[in-house]
Design a protein around this motif. Structure first.
Motif, PDB file in Angstrom:
ATOM      1  N   VAL A  77      -5.194   7.738 -11.114  1.00 37.57           N
ATOM      2  CA  VAL A  77      -3.749   7.927 -11.158  1.00 37.57           C
ATOM      3  C   VAL A  77      -3.253   7.613 -12.565  1.00 37.57           C
ATOM      4  N   THR A  78      -2.082   8.123 -12.891  1.00 36.15           N
ATOM      5  CA  THR A  78      -1.400   7.779 -14.134  1.00 36.15           C
ATOM      6  C   THR A  78      -0.294   6.803 -13.794  1.00 36.15           C
ATOM      7  N   LYS A 129       2.360 -13.171 -14.498  1.00 36.11           N
ATOM      8  CA  LYS A 129       3.504 -12.258 -14.456  1.00 36.11           C
ATOM      9  C   LYS A 129       3.066 -10.795 -14.549  1.00 36.11           C
ATOM     10  N   ALA A 130       1.849 -10.487 -14.173  1.00 34.95           N
ATOM     11  CA  ALA A 130       1.344  -9.116 -14.297  1.00 34.95           C
ATOM     12  C   ALA A 130       1.225  -8.458 -12.926  1.00 34.95           C
ATOM     13  N   ALA A 131       1.291  -7.147 -12.900  1.00 36.61           N
ATOM     14  CA  ALA A 131       1.065  -6.375 -11.678  1.00 36.61           C
ATOM     15  C   ALA A 131      -0.304  -5.706 -11.780  1.00 36.61           C
ATOM     16  N   HIS A 132      -1.117  -5.841 -10.743  1.00 37.57           N
ATOM     17  CA  HIS A 132      -2.446  -5.227 -10.718  1.00 37.57           C
ATOM     18  C   HIS A 132      -2.401  -4.033  -9.775  1.00 37.57           C
ATOM     19  N   ILE A 133      -2.705  -2.859 -10.293  1.00 36.79           N
ATOM     20  CA  ILE A 133      -2.639  -1.627  -9.506  1.00 36.79           C
ATOM     21  C   ILE A 133      -4.043  -1.069  -9.318  1.00 36.79           C
ATOM     22  N   TYR A 147       6.583   3.089 -21.205  1.00 36.73           N
ATOM     23  CA  TYR A 147       5.267   3.240 -21.832  1.00 36.73           C
ATOM     24  C   TYR A 147       4.266   3.622 -20.756  1.00 36.73           C
ATOM     25  N   GLN A 148       3.193   4.254 -21.171  1.00 41.38           N
ATOM     26  CA  GLN A 148       2.133   4.612 -20.245  1.00 41.38           C
ATOM     27  C   GLN A 148       1.078   3.524 -20.256  1.00 41.38           C
ATOM     28  N   ALA A 149       0.730   3.005 -19.083  1.00 43.25           N
ATOM     29  CA  ALA A 149      -0.248   1.935 -18.975  1.00 43.25           C
ATOM     30  C   ALA A 149      -1.661   2.494 -19.128  1.00 43.25           C
ATOM     31  N   SER A 178       0.840  -1.180   0.000  1.00 43.09           N
ATOM     32  CA  SER A 178       0.000   0.000   0.000  1.00 43.09           C
ATOM     33  C   SER A 178       0.891   1.252   0.000  1.00 43.09           C
ATOM     34  N   GLN A 179       0.539   2.207  -0.833  1.00 43.73           N
ATOM     35  CA  GLN A 179       1.311   3.445  -0.964  1.00 43.73           C
ATOM     36  C   GLN A 179       0.375   4.650  -0.845  1.00 43.73           C
ATOM     37  N   VAL A 180       0.867   5.739  -0.280  1.00 43.70           N
ATOM     38  CA  VAL A 180       0.126   6.991  -0.209  1.00 43.70           C
ATOM     39  C   VAL A 180       0.847   8.001  -1.086  1.00 43.70           C
ATOM     40  N   ILE A 181       0.138   8.576  -2.046  1.00 44.35           N
ATOM     41  CA  ILE A 181       0.724   9.564  -2.950  1.00 44.35           C
ATOM     42  C   ILE A 181      -0.151  10.810  -2.914  1.00 44.35           C
TER      43      ILE A 181
END
Length: 200
Positions: free
Chosen positions: A41-42, A31-35, A56-58, A1-4
């Motif tokens: 967010v970008t 092999k994927a990351a789920h955000i 690259y931009q997701a 968990s991150q706070v931005i």
């Protein structure tokens, strides 16, 4: 968990050992990351290495499609001896990422793949006809497709990918050779190589 906080960014390192698909590819893997985030967010994916670097931009899941045409780059068949593929050779490639379980995907490679799926216009056995490949993926699984890097004519650009549910698709080249390395020492070749990957 991150706070931005608003207007700020945070760099988060991913474990390359866990995230990188296994060679030679063409097998379903987690092999994927789920955000996920509370607010929009970008997300940008950045990579660097001894002879590659790119970003690259997701695209968020809500904006994904079900039909794609691959934009890639031709093979770099570097050879030590005639007919011997150098470990520094690199392939045209694309990667499919499932965002839902029971995702049915069909792709038609434009070049013969490393695992032997026949290409339409280039690669061993190509005959100008489509040879569809069907796969099934679950959420978080990826499927990495590479051309066999033995001929500069091989190029997965123009390959088509169609699915029954939204998927993410990346297309590009493992380490595109941007210039002529003739006369350079091996370690200097790194200056004219670049990973070229974009989300379709």
């Amino acid at each position: 968990s991150q706070v931005i906080n608003q207007g700020r960014c945070k760099r988060i390192a991913l474990d390359r050992g866990q995230m990188g698909p296994d060679r030679p590819g063409e097998v379903a893997q987690y092999k994927a990351a789920h955000i996920q985030s509370k607010y929009p967010v970008t997300v940008q994916c950045y990579q660097e290495g001894s002879s590659t670097g790119g970003m690259y931009q997701a695209v968020p899941t809500s904006a994904l499609g079900r039909s794609y045409v691959i934009a890639s780059w031709f093979d770099n068949p570097l050879q030590d001896n005639p007919g011997s593929i150098n470990r520094d050779s690199s392939s045209s490639e694309f990667l499919i990422i499932a965002t839902y379980d029971n995702t049915q995907v069909t792709f038609v490679p434009n070049a013969t793949t490393n695992a032997g799926a026949i290409g339409v216009n280039s690669g061993a056995g190509h005959d100008g006809k489509p040879h569809p490949v069907s796969i099934s993926l679950n959420r978080g699984q990826v499927y990495w497709v590479r051309s066999r890097s033995n001929d500069i004519a091989n190029d997965l650009s123009g390959s088509t990918v169609v699915s029954n549910k939204p998927i993410a698709v990346l297309g590009g080249q493992e380490r595109g050779l941007l210039g002529d390395p003739t006369g350079y020492w091996t370690y200097l070749d790194n200056d004219i190589r670049d990973v070229m990957v974009e989300q379709m």
